[in-house]
Design a protein around this motif. Sequence first.
Motif, PDB file in Angstrom:
ATOM      1  N   LEU A 155       4.062  -0.234 -10.904  1.00  0.00           N
ATOM      2  CA  LEU A 155       5.076  -1.260 -10.181  1.00  0.00           C
ATOM      3  C   LEU A 155       5.315  -2.407 -11.155  1.00  0.00           C
ATOM      4  CD1 LEU A 155       6.584  -2.579  -7.971  1.00  0.00           C
ATOM      5  CD2 LEU A 155       4.521  -3.407  -7.011  1.00  0.00           C
ATOM      6  N   ILE A 156       4.324  -2.848 -11.815  1.00  0.00           N
ATOM      7  CA  ILE A 156       4.303  -3.934 -12.637  1.00  0.00           C
ATOM      8  C   ILE A 156       5.346  -3.751 -14.056  1.00  0.00           C
ATOM      9  CG2 ILE A 156       2.230  -3.554 -14.102  1.00  0.00           C
ATOM     10  CD1 ILE A 156       3.580  -7.176 -13.034  1.00  0.00           C
ATOM     11  N   ASP A 157       5.121  -2.574 -14.516  1.00  0.00           N
ATOM     12  CA  ASP A 157       6.401  -2.283 -15.552  1.00  0.00           C
ATOM     13  C   ASP A 157       7.935  -1.904 -15.100  1.00  0.00           C
ATOM     14  OD1 ASP A 157       4.038  -2.031 -17.151  1.00  0.00           O
ATOM     15  OD2 ASP A 157       4.303   0.310 -17.346  1.00  0.00           O
ATOM     16  N   ALA A 158       7.982  -1.749 -13.743  1.00  0.00           N
ATOM     17  CA  ALA A 158       9.241  -1.645 -13.281  1.00  0.00           C
ATOM     18  C   ALA A 158       9.835  -2.947 -12.940  1.00  0.00           C
ATOM     19  CB  ALA A 158       9.277  -0.927 -11.906  1.00  0.00           C
ATOM     20  N   ILE A 159       8.818  -4.045 -12.568  1.00  0.00           N
ATOM     21  CA  ILE A 159       9.322  -5.240 -12.172  1.00  0.00           C
ATOM     22  C   ILE A 159       9.622  -5.958 -13.628  1.00  0.00           C
ATOM     23  CG2 ILE A 159       8.481  -7.544 -11.548  1.00  0.00           C
ATOM     24  CD1 ILE A 159       6.966  -6.298  -9.228  1.00  0.00           C
ATOM     25  N   GLU A 160       9.074  -5.749 -14.605  1.00  0.00           N
ATOM     26  CA  GLU A 160       9.423  -6.295 -15.749  1.00  0.00           C
ATOM     27  C   GLU A 160      10.685  -5.942 -16.433  1.00  0.00           C
ATOM     28  OE1 GLU A 160       5.786  -5.955 -18.233  1.00  0.00           O
ATOM     29  OE2 GLU A 160       4.514  -7.384 -17.126  1.00  0.00           O
ATOM     30  N   ARG A 161      10.810  -4.791 -16.084  1.00  0.00           N
ATOM     31  CA  ARG A 161      12.004  -4.168 -16.927  1.00  0.00           C
ATOM     32  C   ARG A 161      13.237  -4.669 -16.066  1.00  0.00           C
ATOM     33  NH1 ARG A 161      11.284   0.605 -15.733  1.00  0.00           N
ATOM     34  NH2 ARG A 161      13.050   0.824 -14.116  1.00  0.00           N
ATOM     35  N   VAL A 162      13.069  -4.437 -14.921  1.00  0.00           N
ATOM     36  CA  VAL A 162      14.468  -4.637 -14.091  1.00  0.00           C
ATOM     37  C   VAL A 162      14.706  -6.220 -13.809  1.00  0.00           C
ATOM     38  CG1 VAL A 162      15.226  -4.670 -11.556  1.00  0.00           C
ATOM     39  CG2 VAL A 162      13.781  -2.770 -12.547  1.00  0.00           C
TER      40      VAL A 162
ATOM     41  N   TYR B 131      18.351  -7.582 -13.890  1.00  0.00           N
ATOM     42  CA  TYR B 131      18.895  -7.840 -12.383  1.00  0.00           C
ATOM     43  C   TYR B 131      18.193  -8.965 -11.604  1.00  0.00           C
ATOM     44  CZ  TYR B 131      21.377  -3.761 -13.567  1.00  0.00           C
ATOM     45  OH  TYR B 131      21.941  -2.494 -14.328  1.00  0.00           O
ATOM     46  N   GLY B 132      16.954  -9.404 -12.066  1.00  0.00           N
ATOM     47  CA  GLY B 132      16.075 -10.141 -11.312  1.00  0.00           C
ATOM     48  C   GLY B 132      14.927  -9.550 -10.763  1.00  0.00           C
ATOM     49  N   GLY B 133      13.932 -10.181  -9.993  1.00  0.00           N
ATOM     50  CA  GLY B 133      12.787  -9.852  -9.488  1.00  0.00           C
ATOM     51  C   GLY B 133      12.955  -9.027  -8.262  1.00  0.00           C
ATOM     52  N   PRO B 134      12.047  -8.584  -7.622  1.00  0.00           N
ATOM     53  CA  PRO B 134      11.835  -8.011  -6.433  1.00  0.00           C
ATOM     54  C   PRO B 134      12.635  -8.993  -5.186  1.00  0.00           C
ATOM     55  CG  PRO B 134       9.882  -7.344  -7.329  1.00  0.00           C
ATOM     56  CD  PRO B 134      10.659  -7.930  -8.253  1.00  0.00           C
TER      57      PRO B 134
ATOM     58  N   ARG C  92       0.995  -1.105   0.034  1.00  0.00           N
ATOM     59  CA  ARG C  92      -0.008  -0.051  -0.052  1.00  0.00           C
ATOM     60  C   ARG C  92       0.786   1.086  -0.021  1.00  0.00           C
ATOM     61  NH1 ARG C  92      -1.867  -0.666   6.345  1.00  0.00           N
ATOM     62  NH2 ARG C  92      -0.198   0.675   7.242  1.00  0.00           N
ATOM     63  N   ARG C  93       0.292   2.393  -0.112  1.00  0.00           N
ATOM     64  CA  ARG C  93       1.132   3.754  -0.218  1.00  0.00           C
ATOM     65  C   ARG C  93       2.255   3.664   1.112  1.00  0.00           C
ATOM     66  NH1 ARG C  93       0.336   8.962  -2.106  1.00  0.00           N
ATOM     67  NH2 ARG C  93       1.264  10.657  -0.447  1.00  0.00           N
ATOM     68  N   GLY C  94       3.468   4.068   0.816  1.00  0.00           N
ATOM     69  CA  GLY C  94       4.510   4.074   1.703  1.00  0.00           C
ATOM     70  C   GLY C  94       5.162   2.894   2.085  1.00  0.00           C
ATOM     71  N   ASP C  95       4.842   1.930   1.303  1.00  0.00           N
ATOM     72  CA  ASP C  95       5.561   0.787   1.617  1.00  0.00           C
ATOM     73  C   ASP C  95       6.927   0.742   0.399  1.00  0.00           C
ATOM     74  OD1 ASP C  95       3.843  -0.331   3.402  1.00  0.00           O
ATOM     75  OD2 ASP C  95       2.778  -1.586   1.942  1.00  0.00           O
ATOM     76  N   LEU C  96       7.823  -0.309   0.690  1.00  0.00           N
ATOM     77  CA  LEU C  96       8.993  -0.165   0.005  1.00  0.00           C
ATOM     78  C   LEU C  96       9.236  -1.515  -0.890  1.00  0.00           C
ATOM     79  CD1 LEU C  96      11.560   1.560   2.673  1.00  0.00           C
ATOM     80  CD2 LEU C  96      10.204   2.506   0.732  1.00  0.00           C
ATOM     81  N   VAL C  97       9.655  -1.305  -1.981  1.00  0.00           N
ATOM     82  CA  VAL C  97       9.907  -2.527  -2.962  1.00  0.00           C
ATOM     83  C   VAL C  97      11.359  -2.451  -3.095  1.00  0.00           C
ATOM     84  CG1 VAL C  97       9.418  -3.666  -5.012  1.00  0.00           C
ATOM     85  CG2 VAL C  97       7.857  -2.385  -3.820  1.00  0.00           C
ATOM     86  N   PHE C  98      11.833  -3.618  -2.685  1.00  0.00           N
ATOM     87  CA  PHE C  98      13.370  -3.573  -2.716  1.00  0.00           C
ATOM     88  C   PHE C  98      13.875  -4.617  -3.993  1.00  0.00           C
ATOM     89  CE2 PHE C  98      13.301  -2.107   1.419  1.00  0.00           C
ATOM     90  CZ  PHE C  98      13.892  -1.362   1.595  1.00  0.00           C
ATOM     91  N   TRP C  99      14.583  -4.455  -4.766  1.00  0.00           N
ATOM     92  CA  TRP C  99      15.344  -5.477  -5.603  1.00  0.00           C
ATOM     93  C   TRP C  99      16.902  -5.029  -5.210  1.00  0.00           C
ATOM     94  CZ3 TRP C  99      11.895  -1.759  -7.279  1.00  0.00           C
ATOM     95  CH2 TRP C  99      10.800  -2.188  -8.046  1.00  0.00           C
TER      96      TRP C  99
END
Length: 288
Positions: free
Chosen positions: A264-271, A275-278, A229-236
């Motif tokens: 988020l889904i676009d960033a996950i697919e690109r990264v 470098y792998g997923g989150p 949700r808003r304010g959470d962090l996603v790490f790769w």
Amino acid sequence: MSDLLDRRLHAYRPDLAEEALRGRVEALAFVEGNPGMITVPVVQLRSTPDLFAGTDTELLLGETVRILDVAQGWAWIKADRDGYVGYVPDYAVVTDGPAPTHIVTVPRSFVYSGPDLRLPTVQALSMGCRLTLVGEHSTRGTLYRTLPDGSAVVAAHVAPLEAPPAPDYVAVAARFLETPYLWGGRSGFGIDCSGLVQLCLMMAGQAAPRDTDMQEAGLGQAIAREALRRGDLVFWKGHVAIMEDDTTILHANGHSMTVAREPLIDAIERVERLYGGPTSYRRPRASE
């Protein structure tokens, strides 16, 4: 034994080490260090006393440090805010000076030579810079706060240090959209992914480690992706992004070379292709 210590957070060299490491590392001498303060708007902190060394992080005007050694134009310091250790030019730090009273609350601002926007600028400031302000003056309806030397800042761009912190660190982060990406950056002039997280949480009254691996290891609590949700962090690996809502992120990134908003889904697919997923998801206390 010293090989097990993170050099980013532990000050030790063959000739000198911080007193807290006595018995844990070998050094010719140990020092407590002297209190100091950063005297320039932004200074790069490096792992070695060399202008060609890469930037580890940045320190902002008015932030406090421990000065462990000064030699050949460099000061070896440890930042009070996050414990980061490194070298800055010796002109960027002093051992005494007036205590700051205010903090810059906008991404970027200026110090003018006097309380008038038509006067020459003296310095450019970043959010998080701390100033000693001693008075106020109004010019053509704009209120300024004045420094001891008579220079001035726009009053609306600063707040007393004792003022309540920003209520929403995500809203603070959104103010940095289009700010250039800068490896090791931690200011409104250039910022990296973990620098954005740390600076914006700081403005919301929450301490945070500096680097991505440090933040992933212990900032807030781990959560499931489904709970984002808003304010959470996603790490790769080597990267972090802030959830603006349950599907969109804000992050300083080397793809756009800016602070950008992205699904988020676009960033996950690109990264993932590079470098792998989150690697994990976390909820800092400021988002609760």
